[in-house]
Design a protein around this motif. Structure first.
Motif, PDB file in Angstrom:
ATOM      1  N   LEU A 150       0.822  -1.201   0.000  1.00 29.56           N
ATOM      2  CA  LEU A 150       0.000   0.000   0.000  1.00 29.56           C
ATOM      3  C   LEU A 150       0.859   1.256   0.000  1.00 29.56           C
ATOM      4  O   LEU A 150       0.612   2.200  -0.757  1.00 29.56           O
ATOM      5  N   VAL A 151       1.889   1.250   0.836  1.00 31.10           N
ATOM      6  CA  VAL A 151       2.774   2.419   0.915  1.00 31.10           C
ATOM      7  C   VAL A 151       3.490   2.643  -0.410  1.00 31.10           C
ATOM      8  O   VAL A 151       3.622   3.777  -0.887  1.00 31.10           O
ATOM      9  N   ALA A 152       3.939   1.542  -1.034  1.00 32.45           N
ATOM     10  CA  ALA A 152       4.614   1.677  -2.328  1.00 32.45           C
ATOM     11  C   ALA A 152       3.657   2.220  -3.383  1.00 32.45           C
ATOM     12  O   ALA A 152       4.038   3.037  -4.217  1.00 32.45           O
ATOM     13  N   LEU A 153       2.410   1.783  -3.343  1.00 32.68           N
ATOM     14  CA  LEU A 153       1.422   2.258  -4.304  1.00 32.68           C
ATOM     15  C   LEU A 153       1.196   3.752  -4.140  1.00 32.68           C
ATOM     16  O   LEU A 153       1.257   4.521  -5.101  1.00 32.68           O
ATOM     17  N   VAL A 154       0.954   4.164  -2.892  1.00 29.03           N
ATOM     18  CA  VAL A 154       0.702   5.586  -2.641  1.00 29.03           C
ATOM     19  C   VAL A 154       1.920   6.415  -3.013  1.00 29.03           C
ATOM     20  O   VAL A 154       1.829   7.458  -3.664  1.00 29.03           O
ATOM     21  N   GLY A 155       3.091   5.930  -2.627  1.00 26.41           N
ATOM     22  CA  GLY A 155       4.327   6.654  -2.943  1.00 26.41           C
ATOM     23  C   GLY A 155       4.557   6.777  -4.437  1.00 26.41           C
ATOM     24  O   GLY A 155       4.951   7.828  -4.934  1.00 26.41           O
ATOM     25  N   LEU A 159       4.718  10.266  -6.404  1.00 28.53           N
ATOM     26  CA  LEU A 159       5.962  10.662  -7.070  1.00 28.53           C
ATOM     27  C   LEU A 159       5.782  10.873  -8.557  1.00 28.53           C
ATOM     28  O   LEU A 159       6.431  11.723  -9.148  1.00 28.53           O
ATOM     29  N   ALA A 160       4.923  10.086  -9.163  1.00 26.83           N
ATOM     30  CA  ALA A 160       4.888  10.098 -10.622  1.00 26.83           C
ATOM     31  C   ALA A 160       3.811  11.006 -11.185  1.00 26.83           C
ATOM     32  O   ALA A 160       3.695  11.113 -12.392  1.00 26.83           O
ATOM     33  N   GLN A 161       3.044  11.650 -10.325  1.00 28.95           N
ATOM     34  CA  GLN A 161       1.959  12.454 -10.884  1.00 28.95           C
ATOM     35  C   GLN A 161       2.512  13.770 -11.402  1.00 28.95           C
ATOM     36  O   GLN A 161       3.561  14.242 -10.987  1.00 28.95           O
TER      37      GLN A 161
ATOM     38  N   LEU B  83       7.992   1.567  -6.862  1.00 28.06           N
ATOM     39  CA  LEU B  83       8.444   2.823  -6.289  1.00 28.06           C
ATOM     40  C   LEU B  83       9.695   3.340  -6.984  1.00 28.06           C
ATOM     41  O   LEU B  83       9.812   4.527  -7.299  1.00 28.06           O
ATOM     42  N   ALA B  84      10.654   2.461  -7.266  1.00 26.78           N
ATOM     43  CA  ALA B  84      11.901   2.890  -7.906  1.00 26.78           C
ATOM     44  C   ALA B  84      11.634   3.443  -9.301  1.00 26.78           C
ATOM     45  O   ALA B  84      12.271   4.413  -9.728  1.00 26.78           O
ATOM     46  N   LEU B  85      10.685   2.830 -10.013  1.00 25.03           N
ATOM     47  CA  LEU B  85      10.381   3.345 -11.342  1.00 25.03           C
ATOM     48  C   LEU B  85       9.714   4.716 -11.274  1.00 25.03           C
ATOM     49  O   LEU B  85       9.928   5.561 -12.147  1.00 25.03           O
TER      50      LEU B  85
END
Lengths: 166, 108
Positions: A150-155, A159-161, B83-85
């Motif tokens: 979940l944390v990776a998804l939110v992060g 980050l990518a928006q 995340l890294a990507l």
């Protein structure tokens, strides 16, 4: 040499070929395809080790999701028409270090006294016992792993928006 | 649980894992594209997983701790790749390059 050993050598050769392709190919997309080959070969290794569920998970997640994600990232971070990449200038030192590392590891493997050689039996893990252990004995790491996802998804989304002015 | 005759020695799997791990290390040290470095890290994680599952199958198959470990390695690796990507995409948007040699403005 038994049939199982022959199959192992074929799958191991495919895995090493995939690994060599990942680290040596000039074209980035070919490196990603060789990674898929390596992942599928590792799934074959898991089947040889009598854990079919893990082989399935490997093919689905690594061969399916992770490599597709990597290919998307390669597509989005291209700087030219031909997706080529350079090798770092210190590759001889890196090759020396890795040759040292692999010889050290193989020496450690060869000179150690591994248990289980004289037993002669490999156990096939029943699927139900694996699921039961995952949800009873390993329930807390399971929930923590879902939190990690979940944390990776939110992060990743944050980050990518796109920013406001882009 | 069922058993099958163990025809492949344990050392074969360990040597294969060592070779894949060293190839991954070489890739991380040599490759200049950030996504390719990530791919080499995935190779290293797979090598470690092979090690775990081989030890689980040959030494303590009733507990299958190695298989559980490998499942969690796959899970965490998938999260890490996502995340890294995202970070690499962000860097690419700012510097227009995915080459780690050119992202060196914080160096001494």
């Amino acid at each position: 040499m038994t049939a199982a050993q022959g199959v192992f050598y074929v799958i191991a050769a495919l895995a090493v070929a995939g690994g060599l392709g990942v680290v040596l190919m000039r074209s980035t997309v070919y490196a990603a395809l060789f990674l898929i080959l390596a992942m599928l070969a590792v799934a074959g290794i898991y089947i040889l080790l009598a854990s079919e569920f893990l082989a399935l998970v490997q093919v689905l997640i690594y061969g399916g999701a992770v490599t597709v994600l990597l290919l998307f990232a390669l597509m989005l971070t291209r700087t030219g028409d031909l997706p080529e990449t350079m090798t770092g200038a210190q590759w001889p030192a890196a090759a020396l270090c890795c040759a040292l590392l692999v010889s050290l590891l193989i020496a450690a493997v060869a000179t150690s006294n591994w248990p289980g050689d004289a037993a002669g039996q490999i156990a096939i893990v029943p699927f139900e016992a694996l699921g039961e252990a995952l949800f009873r004995q390993w329930a807390v790491p399971f929930e923590i792993a879902s939190l990690v996802l979940l944390v990776a998804l939110v992060g990743a989304i944050v980050l990518a928006q796109q920013e406001e002015g882009e | 649980m069922e058993t099958a005759a163990q025809q492949i020695p344990l050392e074969h799997f360990l040597v294969l894992s060592a070779i894949l791990f060293s190839l991954g290390v070489y890739g991380v040290l040599t490759r200049r594209n950030a996504v390719l470095i990530l791919m080499s890290v995935e190779l290293m994680l797979n090598a470690a997983s092979i090690n775990m599952v081989a030890f689980a199958a040959y030494t303590a198959p009733e507990a299958f701790i190695g298989i559980i470990f490998a499942i969690f390695i796959i899970t965490v690796a998938a999260a890490e790749v996502g995340l890294a990507l995202a970070i690499i995409l962000r860097i690419f948007r700012n510097r227009q390059t995915a080459n780690v040699d050119e992202v060196n403005q914080l160096r001494w």
